[in-house]
Design a protein around this motif. Structure first.
Motif, PDB file in Angstrom:
ATOM      1  N   TYR A 144       0.858  -1.061  -0.018  1.00 31.98           N
ATOM      2  CA  TYR A 144      -0.067  -0.052   0.072  1.00 31.98           C
ATOM      3  C   TYR A 144       0.624   1.444   0.021  1.00 31.98           C
ATOM      4  O   TYR A 144       0.474   2.222  -0.730  1.00 31.98           O
ATOM      5  N   ALA A 145       1.981   1.220   0.969  1.00 32.93           N
ATOM      6  CA  ALA A 145       2.814   2.490   0.678  1.00 32.93           C
ATOM      7  C   ALA A 145       3.223   2.934  -0.618  1.00 32.93           C
ATOM      8  O   ALA A 145       3.394   4.138  -0.757  1.00 32.93           O
ATOM      9  N   LYS A 146       3.572   2.118  -1.227  1.00 30.52           N
ATOM     10  CA  LYS A 146       4.124   2.093  -2.622  1.00 30.52           C
ATOM     11  C   LYS A 146       3.246   2.924  -3.558  1.00 30.52           C
ATOM     12  O   LYS A 146       3.570   3.585  -4.603  1.00 30.52           O
ATOM     13  N   ILE A 147       1.849   2.650  -3.289  1.00 29.82           N
ATOM     14  CA  ILE A 147       0.878   3.417  -4.168  1.00 29.82           C
ATOM     15  C   ILE A 147       0.076   4.588  -3.378  1.00 29.82           C
ATOM     16  O   ILE A 147      -0.858   4.863  -3.842  1.00 29.82           O
ATOM     17  N   GLY A 148       0.535   4.957  -2.239  1.00 28.11           N
ATOM     18  CA  GLY A 148       0.262   5.888  -1.645  1.00 28.11           C
ATOM     19  C   GLY A 148      -1.412   5.564  -1.058  1.00 28.11           C
ATOM     20  O   GLY A 148      -2.170   6.617  -0.775  1.00 28.11           O
ATOM     21  N   LEU A 149      -1.677   4.470  -0.496  1.00 26.60           N
ATOM     22  CA  LEU A 149      -2.708   4.085   0.320  1.00 26.60           C
ATOM     23  C   LEU A 149      -2.509   3.659   1.561  1.00 26.60           C
ATOM     24  O   LEU A 149      -1.387   3.129   1.677  1.00 26.60           O
ATOM     25  N   SER A 150      -3.612   3.412   2.342  1.00 27.94           N
ATOM     26  CA  SER A 150      -3.463   3.319   3.805  1.00 27.94           C
ATOM     27  C   SER A 150      -3.748   1.691   4.146  1.00 27.94           C
ATOM     28  O   SER A 150      -3.259   1.131   5.134  1.00 27.94           O
TER      29      SER A 150
END
Length: 270
Positions: A144-150
Motif C-alpha cells: 500500500y505505501a508504494k501506491i500512496g494508500l493506507s
C-alpha cells in the motif's frame, strides 16, 4: 464437480469435500477485477453454506496468488473515480464486508495456497483464511505505501493479529517483499513447500480437514475467534458449552468407537 462461477476469471470445483477456488487471471497476476471479486464473494458465501463442503481452499492460477487491486484503474481512472466520497465509502465498506469479512465468517476451515505473490488486498484475502501454505518462490507484501494508500479489506486488523503489532507496522510502512521462508519464520504463513508440490500438498491438507469432525471444527473456530477479545473466565464457560455440544454429536461417538477398534474414524459432519 465443476461449479459455474459466471466468469472464467474464477474457477471452482468441489472434490472430496474440498471447495477448490482458483483466481484465474494469470496474465494479470490474478489482480482483483470486478468480475473476479464478484464471483469470489459469491463462491465464499455459497461454498461456506454448502453441506457438501468441509473446507475451502483458495489459490491462484499461474505464478501468483493475488497481486491485489488493479493499479491501472486507480487514481480516479476507473468508474469509482466518478463517485462522491460518501458513495465510494459505502461501496468499499460493502465490498470488504462481503469478501474478506465473509471469508473470516465462514465456519469451516479455510486454506490459502500461495504459488507466488500475495500483495495488498490479495494478502488480506490470504490472511482472512485460517491456514496459509506457500510455495518456496512465493512472497508477501502489503504494497500500500508504494501506491500512496493506507490499506483496505481488513489487512491492518488481520496482519496485527497474525504477526503482532511490531511486525505489522514494519510491513505496512515499508511494503517490503517478504520471501516464503521468512514468512514462515515470522508466522505469516504456516508452512512452505516445494513449488511443484504446492497444489498437491495444499489439497491433501484441505481434504484431511474436510474429513474431520465438522461440528467440533466449527466450535474450535468460534473458541479461537473469541479468544482474541474475551477474558479467560468467559472463555472457560464458552469452551464448556461447545465441548458438551460436541460430545452429543454422532462424530464424537464415531471417534470414540474408532479409537477403541483401532481404525480410522469416518465422520459424517453431525
Amino acid at each position: 464437480m465443476e461449479i459455474d462461477t459466471g466468469t472464467t476469471e474464477l474457477l471452482c470445483s468441489v472434490r472430496d469435500g474440498v471447495a477448490l477456488i482458483t483466481l484465474n487471471r494469470p496474465e494479470a497476476r490474478n489482480a482483483m477485477s470486478p468480475d473476479l471479486t464478484e464471483a469470489l464473494r459469491n463462491q465464499i458465501k455459497a461454498r461456506g453454506d454448502d453441506d457438501a463442503v468441509g473446507a475451502l481452499l483458495i489459490t491462484g492460477a499461474g505464478t501468483a496468488f493475488c497481486s491485489g487491486g488493479d493499479v491501472k484503474g486507480m487514481g480516479g481512472r476507473g468508474p469509482r473515480g466518478q463517485m462522491s466520497y460518501e458513495e465510494r465509502l459505502a461501496d468499499l465498506r460493502w465490498r470488504q464486508t462481503h469478501l474478506t469479512g465473509a471469508l473470516v465468517a465462514v465456519r469451516k476451515p479455510t486454506i490459502a495456497a500461495l504459488p507466488g505473490a500475495a500483495a495488498g488486498a490479495g494478502l488480506a484475502i490470504a490472511l482472512a483464511c485460517d491456514i496459509r501454505i506457500a510455495a518456496k518462490s512465493a512472497f508477501c507484501t502489503t504494497g500500500y505505501a508504494k501506491i500512496g494508500l493506507s490499506g483496505d479489506y481488513g489487512i491492518s486488523w488481520l496482519l496485527t493479529r497474525t504477526i503482532g503489532p511490531m511486525r505489522a507496522r514494519e510491513l505496512m510502512f515499508t511494503s517490503e517483499k517478504v520471501g516464503a521462508e521468512r514468512c514462515e519464520q515470522i508466522g505469516l504463513v504456516n508452512r512452505v513447500v516445494d513449488d511443484a508440490k504446492l497444489q498437491e500438498e495444499a489439497f491433501a491438507f484441505a481434504k484431511s480437514l474436510a474429513e474431520g469432525p465438522r461440528v467440533a471444527l466449527r466450535h474450535m473456530k468460534d473458541n479461537l475467534d473469541e479468544a482474541l477479545h474475551i477474558d479467560y473466565s468467559l472463555a472457560h464457560h464458552r469452551e464448556a458449552e461447545r465441548l458438551v455440544q460436541s460430545s452429543r454429536t454422532e462424530d464424537h461417538k464415531e471417534a470414540v468407537a474408532s479409537f477403541v477398534e483401532k481404525r480410522k474414524p469416518v465422520f459424517k459432519g453431525r
